[in-house]
Design a protein around this motif. Structure first.
Motif, PDB file in Angstrom:
ATOM      1  N   HIS A 162     -33.088  92.178 -15.949  1.00 17.15           N
ATOM      2  CA  HIS A 162     -32.022  92.656 -15.067  1.00 17.15           C
ATOM      3  C   HIS A 162     -31.032  93.530 -15.859  1.00 17.15           C
ATOM      4  N   GLY A 184     -32.605  96.892 -16.405  1.00 13.17           N
ATOM      5  CA  GLY A 184     -32.567  97.721 -15.192  1.00 13.17           C
ATOM      6  C   GLY A 184     -31.194  98.350 -14.986  1.00 13.17           C
ATOM      7  N   LEU A 185     -30.148  97.535 -15.146  1.00 13.26           N
ATOM      8  CA  LEU A 185     -28.793  98.050 -14.913  1.00 13.26           C
ATOM      9  C   LEU A 185     -28.399  99.063 -15.996  1.00 13.26           C
ATOM     10  N   ARG A 222     -30.359 100.909 -17.671  1.00 11.28           N
ATOM     11  CA  ARG A 222     -31.166 102.127 -17.466  1.00 11.28           C
ATOM     12  C   ARG A 222     -30.491 103.024 -16.425  1.00 11.28           C
ATOM     13  N   ILE A 223     -29.966 102.409 -15.376  1.00  9.56           N
ATOM     14  CA  ILE A 223     -29.231 103.173 -14.356  1.00  9.56           C
ATOM     15  C   ILE A 223     -28.032 103.865 -15.015  1.00  9.56           C
ATOM     16  N   SER A 265     -35.147 105.999 -18.330  1.00 10.24           N
ATOM     17  CA  SER A 265     -35.895 106.309 -17.105  1.00 10.24           C
ATOM     18  C   SER A 265     -36.821 107.518 -17.269  1.00 10.24           C
ATOM     19  N   HIS A 315     -20.080 102.278  -9.502  1.00  5.03           N
ATOM     20  CA  HIS A 315     -21.289 101.527  -9.852  1.00  5.03           C
ATOM     21  C   HIS A 315     -21.129 100.751 -11.154  1.00  5.03           C
ATOM     22  N   HIS A 328     -21.937  96.824 -11.628  1.00  2.00           N
ATOM     23  CA  HIS A 328     -22.789  96.331 -12.712  1.00  2.00           C
ATOM     24  C   HIS A 328     -22.061  95.293 -13.559  1.00  2.00           C
ATOM     25  N   THR A 356     -29.608 105.188  -8.245  1.00  2.00           N
ATOM     26  CA  THR A 356     -29.516 103.826  -8.772  1.00  2.00           C
ATOM     27  C   THR A 356     -30.716 102.964  -8.363  1.00  2.00           C
ATOM     28  N   THR A 357     -31.218 103.152  -7.148  1.00  2.00           N
ATOM     29  CA  THR A 357     -32.361 102.312  -6.757  1.00  2.00           C
ATOM     30  C   THR A 357     -33.650 102.738  -7.457  1.00  2.00           C
ATOM     31  N   TYR A 361     -33.616 101.810 -11.524  1.00  2.00           N
ATOM     32  CA  TYR A 361     -33.612 100.391 -11.904  1.00  2.00           C
ATOM     33  C   TYR A 361     -35.003 100.007 -12.426  1.00  2.00           C
ATOM     34  N   ARG A 362     -36.037 100.561 -11.785  1.00  2.00           N
ATOM     35  CA  ARG A 362     -37.415 100.247 -12.210  1.00  2.00           C
ATOM     36  C   ARG A 362     -38.138 101.393 -12.909  1.00  2.00           C
TER      37      ARG A 362
END
Ligand code: FE2
Ligand code: FE2
Length: 210
Positions: free
Chosen positions: A47, A50-51, A53-54, A108, A147, A151, A204-205, A208-209
């Motif tokens: 988690h 992911g955050l 990375r955003i 990313s 954001h 986070h 952001t969505t 995350y991945r």
């Protein structure tokens, strides 16, 4: 003519540094250093990755926006002020990347796309007017602050190193927003801010991945 070629080379070099791993150098030490590493579970670590990375992609966008804007800004004072903010953005970029490395994560795959889009928006806004491009910076920094706040609340409680990075970034971004508005940037009306929130959700969505 020479200065156009110089500028193009300088921008190309900056773009590469933004997009190539570990190629930028921060001027300030990472705030993460003020805390020792804590034991995160595998889910918590994923988690945090992911955050962060955003947040890293957000900083890639900031580089694109500031570079595009510096290229087309009409007033030299605007360019200089934005250069200072862009330098702090490099610190953010490096801190996020270092934190991702510590967590065993990666940046990313979508960064080249988001960089190009932000660069184009920054350059196009600067072509129209400095007030518009400064307004864009203020509105973007506003979105970034929002954001980061999310986070900070969403990171695992134990992940103090990531939180320290985000806390300093939040302070800097709020300053950048103020600087852009004080320099004459438009305060965008609410409908435009809502549209920007929607666009930033795409970023952001996805990052995350991916
Ligand atoms: Fe930043
Ligand atoms: Fe900023």
């Amino acid at each position: 003519m020479n200065s156009i070629v110089d500028n193009a080379i300088l921008n190309f070099d900056k773009a590469l540094r933004t997009l190539v791993r570990n190629a930028s150098v921060a001027k300030r030490p990472s705030p993460a250093l003020s805390h020792s590493e804590s034991q995160l579970t595998s889910n918590e670590r994923q988690h945090s990755i992911g955050l962060m990375r955003i947040n890293h992609t957000g900083e890639v966008c900031a580089q694109g926006l500031y570079m595009g804007q510096a290229l087309t800004a009409k007033l030299a004072t605007v360019r200089e002020q934005m250069d200072h903010a862009a330098e702090e953005e490099i610190d953010h970029l490096v801190w996020c990347e270092q934190r991702l490395n510590e967590l065993g994560g990666r940046t990313s795959y979508l960064n080249p796309f988001f960089f190009s889009a932000s660069f184009t928006i920054g350059a196009a806004a600067g072509l129209i007017s400095d007030k518009l491009s400064l307004g864009f910076v203020a509105a973007t920094e506003d979105q970034v602050c929002l954001h980061i706040e999310k986070h900070l609340a969403g990171l695992p409680d134990k992940d103090l190193r990531s939180k320290a990075v985000l806390e300093q970034m939040h302070k800097d971004e709020a300053e950048h927003k103020k600087l852009a508005l004080d320099s004459g940037g438009y305060q965008f009306p609410q409908p435009i801010m809502s549209a920007m929130t929607t666009i930033s959700k795409v970023m952001t969505t996805s990052t995350y991945r991916i």
